[in-house]
Motif scaffolding. Structure first.
Motif: not given
Length: 132
Positions: A75-77, A81-84, A100
């Motif tokens: 999770f990052y940002g 709120s974003k993830s990869v 992150h």
């Protein structure tokens, strides 16, 4: 090209993990403290089954990761709120200052990553990221 004939090659064999600000076990490999490096650190990070790091960022330094084993969702940002999702064999780049939090997706197997940073003092640039 500069040739330096007065320096020695340094070997580091970490025998045990150390605790980190990220709250993940680390085998500290190359750093200013272990090898006298001036511009890089490289470590092995273990993410135990179902574990996650403390949300954090690296102030002023980039991070390159090679995922040796496992599946990790990062999770990052802003407010994470974003993830990869990354899997074994992936190379991962985290720009300086990006908050992150990696999470091991397996509840039974540890995830293992080789982590390099353009910071010889591995923990000094780590800042805890407060969600808000």
């Amino acid at each position: 090209m500069q040739v330096n004939l007065d320096k020695d090659i340094v070997t580091v064999r970490p025998a045990e993990t150390v605790d980190t600000i990220q709250r993940l076990p680390n085998y500290v490999g190359i750093s200013e403290q272990t090898a006298g490096s001036t511009g890089i650190s490289m470590n092995i990070v273990i993410i135990p089954p179902a574990a996650k790091a403390e949300p954090h960022f690296h102030d002023g330094f980039e991070t390159a990761i090679y995922l040796l084993k496992g599946n990790v969702q990062t999770f990052y940002g802003e407010n994470l709120s974003k993830s990869v999702i990354n899997k074994q064999g992936d190379f991962i780049f985290i720009p300086e200052g990006v908050p992150h939090q990696p999470v091991n997706l397996s509840s039974t197997e540890e995830a293992i990553a080789l982590v390099a940073r353009n910071d010889p003092n591995e923990q000094e640039s780590v800042q805890v990221y407060q969600l808000g």
